[in-house]
Scaffold this motif. Sequence first.
Motif, PDB file in Angstrom:
ATOM      1  N   LYS A   1     -13.842  -6.185  11.338  1.00  0.00           N
ATOM      2  CA  LYS A   1     -13.392  -7.354  10.586  1.00  0.00           C
ATOM      3  C   LYS A   1     -12.315  -6.966   9.591  1.00  0.00           C
ATOM      4  O   LYS A   1     -11.324  -7.686   9.395  1.00  0.00           O
ATOM      5  CB  LYS A   1     -14.577  -7.992   9.863  1.00  0.00           C
ATOM      6  CG  LYS A   1     -14.210  -9.249   9.093  1.00  0.00           C
ATOM      7  CD  LYS A   1     -15.451  -9.849   8.427  1.00  0.00           C
ATOM      8  CE  LYS A   1     -15.083 -11.099   7.644  1.00  0.00           C
ATOM      9  NZ  LYS A   1     -16.268 -11.707   6.976  1.00  0.00           N
ATOM     10  N   LEU A   2     -12.490  -5.801   8.982  1.00  0.00           N
ATOM     11  CA  LEU A   2     -11.500  -5.307   8.026  1.00  0.00           C
ATOM     12  C   LEU A   2     -10.243  -4.814   8.727  1.00  0.00           C
ATOM     13  O   LEU A   2      -9.142  -4.856   8.164  1.00  0.00           O
ATOM     14  CB  LEU A   2     -12.109  -4.184   7.189  1.00  0.00           C
ATOM     15  CG  LEU A   2     -11.234  -3.563   6.109  1.00  0.00           C
ATOM     16  CD1 LEU A   2     -10.881  -4.593   5.043  1.00  0.00           C
ATOM     17  CD2 LEU A   2     -11.940  -2.372   5.471  1.00  0.00           C
ATOM     18  N   GLU A   3     -10.398  -4.366   9.970  1.00  0.00           N
ATOM     19  CA  GLU A   3      -9.263  -3.825  10.711  1.00  0.00           C
ATOM     20  C   GLU A   3      -8.146  -4.852  10.873  1.00  0.00           C
ATOM     21  O   GLU A   3      -6.958  -4.520  10.843  1.00  0.00           O
ATOM     22  CB  GLU A   3      -9.737  -3.330  12.083  1.00  0.00           C
ATOM     23  CG  GLU A   3      -8.664  -2.680  12.933  1.00  0.00           C
ATOM     24  CD  GLU A   3      -8.315  -1.278  12.468  1.00  0.00           C
ATOM     25  OE1 GLU A   3      -7.333  -0.727  12.992  1.00  0.00           O
ATOM     26  OE2 GLU A   3      -9.008  -0.755  11.585  1.00  0.00           O
ATOM     27  N   SER A   4      -8.507  -6.108  11.033  1.00  0.00           N
ATOM     28  CA  SER A   4      -7.508  -7.150  11.252  1.00  0.00           C
ATOM     29  C   SER A   4      -6.680  -7.435  10.004  1.00  0.00           C
ATOM     30  O   SER A   4      -5.571  -7.964  10.105  1.00  0.00           O
ATOM     31  CB  SER A   4      -8.191  -8.433  11.718  1.00  0.00           C
ATOM     32  OG  SER A   4      -9.113  -8.889  10.743  1.00  0.00           O
ATOM     33  N   THR A   5      -7.218  -7.121   8.842  1.00  0.00           N
ATOM     34  CA  THR A   5      -6.491  -7.353   7.582  1.00  0.00           C
ATOM     35  C   THR A   5      -6.311  -6.044   6.811  1.00  0.00           C
ATOM     36  O   THR A   5      -6.292  -6.048   5.587  1.00  0.00           O
ATOM     37  CB  THR A   5      -7.256  -8.368   6.711  1.00  0.00           C
ATOM     38  OG1 THR A   5      -8.578  -7.867   6.434  1.00  0.00           O
ATOM     39  CG2 THR A   5      -7.362  -9.698   7.421  1.00  0.00           C
ATOM     40  N   TYR A   6      -6.201  -4.945   7.551  1.00  0.00           N
ATOM     41  CA  TYR A   6      -6.192  -3.624   6.926  1.00  0.00           C
ATOM     42  C   TYR A   6      -5.018  -3.448   5.967  1.00  0.00           C
ATOM     43  O   TYR A   6      -5.181  -3.062   4.807  1.00  0.00           O
ATOM     44  CB  TYR A   6      -6.170  -2.548   8.012  1.00  0.00           C
ATOM     45  CG  TYR A   6      -5.962  -1.149   7.489  1.00  0.00           C
ATOM     46  CD1 TYR A   6      -6.982  -0.468   6.848  1.00  0.00           C
ATOM     47  CD2 TYR A   6      -4.727  -0.511   7.654  1.00  0.00           C
ATOM     48  CE1 TYR A   6      -6.792   0.828   6.376  1.00  0.00           C
ATOM     49  CE2 TYR A   6      -4.532   0.768   7.185  1.00  0.00           C
ATOM     50  CZ  TYR A   6      -5.563   1.432   6.555  1.00  0.00           C
ATOM     51  OH  TYR A   6      -5.361   2.697   6.081  1.00  0.00           O
ATOM     52  N   LEU A   7      -3.809  -3.755   6.428  1.00  0.00           N
ATOM     53  CA  LEU A   7      -2.616  -3.530   5.610  1.00  0.00           C
ATOM     54  C   LEU A   7      -2.610  -4.401   4.357  1.00  0.00           C
ATOM     55  O   LEU A   7      -2.294  -3.936   3.258  1.00  0.00           O
ATOM     56  CB  LEU A   7      -1.360  -3.782   6.441  1.00  0.00           C
ATOM     57  CG  LEU A   7      -1.124  -2.816   7.610  1.00  0.00           C
ATOM     58  CD1 LEU A   7       0.140  -3.205   8.375  1.00  0.00           C
ATOM     59  CD2 LEU A   7      -1.023  -1.378   7.120  1.00  0.00           C
ATOM     60  N   SER A   8      -2.970  -5.646   4.520  1.00  0.00           N
ATOM     61  CA  SER A   8      -3.011  -6.526   3.347  1.00  0.00           C
ATOM     62  C   SER A   8      -4.121  -6.113   2.383  1.00  0.00           C
ATOM     63  O   SER A   8      -3.973  -6.264   1.168  1.00  0.00           O
ATOM     64  CB  SER A   8      -3.198  -7.975   3.795  1.00  0.00           C
ATOM     65  OG  SER A   8      -4.406  -8.131   4.516  1.00  0.00           O
ATOM     66  N   SER A   9      -5.218  -5.578   2.917  1.00  0.00           N
ATOM     67  CA  SER A   9      -6.304  -5.125   2.046  1.00  0.00           C
ATOM     68  C   SER A   9      -5.880  -3.913   1.229  1.00  0.00           C
ATOM     69  O   SER A   9      -6.169  -3.829   0.027  1.00  0.00           O
ATOM     70  CB  SER A   9      -7.545  -4.794   2.886  1.00  0.00           C
ATOM     71  OG  SER A   9      -8.006  -5.926   3.586  1.00  0.00           O
TER      72      SER A   9
ATOM     73  N   SER B   1     -10.041   0.203 -11.483  1.00  0.00           N
ATOM     74  CA  SER B   1     -10.147  -1.055 -10.752  1.00  0.00           C
ATOM     75  C   SER B   1      -9.551  -0.941  -9.354  1.00  0.00           C
ATOM     76  O   SER B   1     -10.122  -1.427  -8.370  1.00  0.00           O
ATOM     77  CB  SER B   1      -9.449  -2.168 -11.539  1.00  0.00           C
ATOM     78  OG  SER B   1      -9.447  -3.379 -10.827  1.00  0.00           O
ATOM     79  N   SER B   2      -8.409  -0.283  -9.248  1.00  0.00           N
ATOM     80  CA  SER B   2      -7.761  -0.116  -7.956  1.00  0.00           C
ATOM     81  C   SER B   2      -8.585   0.762  -7.032  1.00  0.00           C
ATOM     82  O   SER B   2      -8.733   0.479  -5.833  1.00  0.00           O
ATOM     83  CB  SER B   2      -6.362   0.484  -8.155  1.00  0.00           C
ATOM     84  OG  SER B   2      -5.726   0.700  -6.923  1.00  0.00           O
ATOM     85  N   TYR B   3      -9.151   1.819  -7.579  1.00  0.00           N
ATOM     86  CA  TYR B   3      -9.939   2.732  -6.749  1.00  0.00           C
ATOM     87  C   TYR B   3     -11.236   2.074  -6.275  1.00  0.00           C
ATOM     88  O   TYR B   3     -11.698   2.339  -5.157  1.00  0.00           O
ATOM     89  CB  TYR B   3     -10.249   4.003  -7.530  1.00  0.00           C
ATOM     90  CG  TYR B   3     -11.008   5.038  -6.728  1.00  0.00           C
ATOM     91  CD1 TYR B   3     -10.423   5.647  -5.624  1.00  0.00           C
ATOM     92  CD2 TYR B   3     -12.303   5.404  -7.075  1.00  0.00           C
ATOM     93  CE1 TYR B   3     -11.105   6.590  -4.886  1.00  0.00           C
ATOM     94  CE2 TYR B   3     -12.996   6.345  -6.343  1.00  0.00           C
ATOM     95  CZ  TYR B   3     -12.397   6.938  -5.248  1.00  0.00           C
ATOM     96  OH  TYR B   3     -13.086   7.867  -4.514  1.00  0.00           O
ATOM     97  N   SER B   4     -11.834   1.227  -7.095  1.00  0.00           N
ATOM     98  CA  SER B   4     -13.040   0.511  -6.678  1.00  0.00           C
ATOM     99  C   SER B   4     -12.761  -0.366  -5.470  1.00  0.00           C
ATOM    100  O   SER B   4     -13.577  -0.456  -4.540  1.00  0.00           O
ATOM    101  CB  SER B   4     -13.581  -0.327  -7.836  1.00  0.00           C
ATOM    102  OG  SER B   4     -13.946   0.485  -8.937  1.00  0.00           O
ATOM    103  N   LYS B   5     -11.606  -1.018  -5.443  1.00  0.00           N
ATOM    104  CA  LYS B   5     -11.225  -1.831  -4.288  1.00  0.00           C
ATOM    105  C   LYS B   5     -10.957  -0.953  -3.072  1.00  0.00           C
ATOM    106  O   LYS B   5     -11.281  -1.331  -1.944  1.00  0.00           O
ATOM    107  CB  LYS B   5      -9.994  -2.662  -4.621  1.00  0.00           C
ATOM    108  CG  LYS B   5     -10.214  -3.675  -5.742  1.00  0.00           C
ATOM    109  CD  LYS B   5      -8.928  -4.411  -6.076  1.00  0.00           C
ATOM    110  CE  LYS B   5      -9.120  -5.373  -7.236  1.00  0.00           C
ATOM    111  NZ  LYS B   5      -7.860  -6.066  -7.605  1.00  0.00           N
ATOM    112  N   LEU B   6     -10.354   0.217  -3.309  1.00  0.00           N
ATOM    113  CA  LEU B   6     -10.089   1.127  -2.197  1.00  0.00           C
ATOM    114  C   LEU B   6     -11.388   1.653  -1.604  1.00  0.00           C
ATOM    115  O   LEU B   6     -11.491   1.843  -0.381  1.00  0.00           O
ATOM    116  CB  LEU B   6      -9.216   2.287  -2.685  1.00  0.00           C
ATOM    117  CG  LEU B   6      -8.787   3.320  -1.637  1.00  0.00           C
ATOM    118  CD1 LEU B   6      -7.888   2.672  -0.593  1.00  0.00           C
ATOM    119  CD2 LEU B   6      -8.070   4.493  -2.301  1.00  0.00           C
ATOM    120  N   GLN B   7     -12.390   1.888  -2.438  1.00  0.00           N
ATOM    121  CA  GLN B   7     -13.678   2.352  -1.945  1.00  0.00           C
ATOM    122  C   GLN B   7     -14.307   1.345  -0.992  1.00  0.00           C
ATOM    123  O   GLN B   7     -14.922   1.737   0.014  1.00  0.00           O
ATOM    124  CB  GLN B   7     -14.626   2.612  -3.120  1.00  0.00           C
ATOM    125  CG  GLN B   7     -14.358   3.908  -3.869  1.00  0.00           C
ATOM    126  CD  GLN B   7     -15.354   4.124  -4.982  1.00  0.00           C
ATOM    127  OE1 GLN B   7     -15.565   3.260  -5.830  1.00  0.00           O
ATOM    128  NE2 GLN B   7     -15.979   5.279  -4.987  1.00  0.00           N
TER     129      GLN B   7
END
Length: 738
Positions: free
Chosen positions: A379-387, A360-366
């Motif tokens: 768009k993802l760059e702005s929330t990179y750390l929280s993602s 599950s964790s790796y799927s989110k990381l992908q």
Amino acid sequence: MNIQKKKVTENQTFKSYVNFESGQESKVNTTTNTNDTGISTCRPSTSSSTDENDFSDDMYLGNLSVILPPNGKNREDIVDLQPKLLPGEAIVRQANNVLKFNNMSNHKTGISGALICTNFKLSFVTLEDYPSNLRLRNLLLQENDICLMNIESVYQVVNGRRKKVVSPVNISGAVEVVEIHCKDLRVYTFSFKFCSRSEPKDLLYAILHHHCPSLAQLLFAFDYCGVKEVKSVHPTSSKYTMIQDWEMELKRCGCSSWRVSLWNESFNVCDSLPEAFVVPPEIFGKDVSKLSPLYNGQRFPIWSWGMPHGNVLIRSSAVYDPQNLSRKLTEAIKKAIPQHGGLHFLNLDNVCPSVRDIQSSYSKLQEICKPENVHSYWKLESTYLSSIESTHWFHHLSACLNISLKIAECMSIRKDSVVITELGGRDLSCVISSLVQILLDPFCRTQHGFECLVQKEWVALGHPFQERLGQIKVEEVHQSPVFLLFLDCMWQILQQFPSKFEFTETYLTNLWDTVHISCFGTFLFNCHRERINVCSKQYDSRRLHSSWDWSLQFTKQDMILFKNPLYILSAQENENHPRPWSLACDGPWNSRNRPFTPAKKMEEKENTLLELDPSVTRMQLWTQCYLRWVPMAQVVGGGLPVVYLQNAVIWDEICTLEKLLLSLPEPANLRYRRVASDNNLFRSEGDNSCGVKHDSHIVTSAFPYSPIGPFDCQHFHRVPSSSCLLVDVVGTDQELDE
């Protein structure tokens, strides 16, 4: 390659040598020249200069601009789009006039060619010889080749929406755009808009049929074996399937009081364990048969590793009935360990992430590491750390490293023995036992020792690679990248102790890639029994190629990138260790022929523990493995690769200075003299313009990899405080043979 450019529109253009009228009618006024093979080239009616690589979906109906080959070019050279085949490889299906979109180009830029499916790979072949920064080249796969076993999922794109295709039944309508998602996080996008009607579906059927077969013997390894004499980088490497292998390991660890049991011969006790394994000296065959049914999967507690003073690490599956378990096994283990040491039991199911948690964790990381386009990337760059935090991947890494450090401290400081248990005994126990040995045993920090460790803890002791990596058709609930979790933990340790390991992060990345190449038999099975059963009289298991034979994949120059120039092996007293790998010095100055003097002697010879910091705050993203195919994530002239290359150059200069100092009678004369290396293996020069030159090797944070070409180099981030390094690997044959 000189090319003539013709223009129909001002904006959308693309590179092509194929006929775009074969799939459907085009509104462009062109004259068609057909050659002997039936493949045509379109010549637009007007000419002008345009950008080279652009095309988009709205140009399909006529906004075409075709780049033609130069006048006088042999037609045979233009249309012969054939892949490079390995022995035993055969073409299954082929589609011509295929458009391959560039990565993250939003279907606007790319190149045309032929897409061919074989029994080994999916190969995109084009005539375009575009510049590439790819430094590490695999001898088995070209840059645009995808091993079928590396394909994770196939998507059909209809009206901008993706639909996962798992079987031919899921294919809806005409096949126009297909996305291939790979297990190494690459994404390939192909358009079949200009193909004939039957080619796309036939090709897609072949991909779905061959990329995940129902039986292991249908994998390419069995077609590839026997075509070349099997060799090994380490001819004496142990497979840990015979009694001699375990006896050598017991002798190396100094645990001669333990003995090897053959009671599992013909796998009559446990299917997932090898026929030979190590047990306490007072445990006999009848005891193994009596106690095995009390454990899940009948995986009897076995010796995994030990220290010279007698304490050991034992692996076991979960016990069905702990209350009624005979105390004979526990007493036998206590008698085999020193009197001053204790015995601790640790259930990994309570302290480590589960297999489902990892998946599950790796799927989110992908999802984070595979942005669809530039807009989604920013768009993802702005929330990179929280993602990254929300994936909990770092938490899983920290948990495994933390429990491994506690076990290592318990064995090293308190001299206790530890029994680790897990429900199946084949997943997280592999991770923890391997990490404990890495933290305590300097031999496992060498490349050869690390390969022996993986062969023992993962391959021989039955980690289910087929199920966890989806190499054949299995239920998705069984899939989980447990082995990648271990390699990532290794990378985290490598960052904290950069001089303690003989190998580099490039070696770890290539090991993960090798798991997905179906030419080798090392990681193809769930256990040794399956290997024996599949490799019947028709297939000899000894003929399957080993993943540890790196010469089948890389040249000697490329394998230099596996070696760490900062490596210093802590020598034990009264033990002879080979000198670490040198990146230079040949002939009589060969580093392996010189005496090895450790930089610092240990006060206690057992004190080889790596006291790492396992906290979540110390965890980093393994960018070389996860972001190497994302162009916008690359940094030119920065990142860990630049540090590695500078260390390699400095080490090379040190070796040259040592040679010169020993050859001169008065070395004091060299105090103010800088001597250039005359036999260096690494050579670098600065390019202050930071421009991308043809055939140059620009160092980015993904070195020695590059995004899938062709790519727009303007997407790269550049470090303003440093110049772009242009690096070449040079050297004599004697240096590379070392």
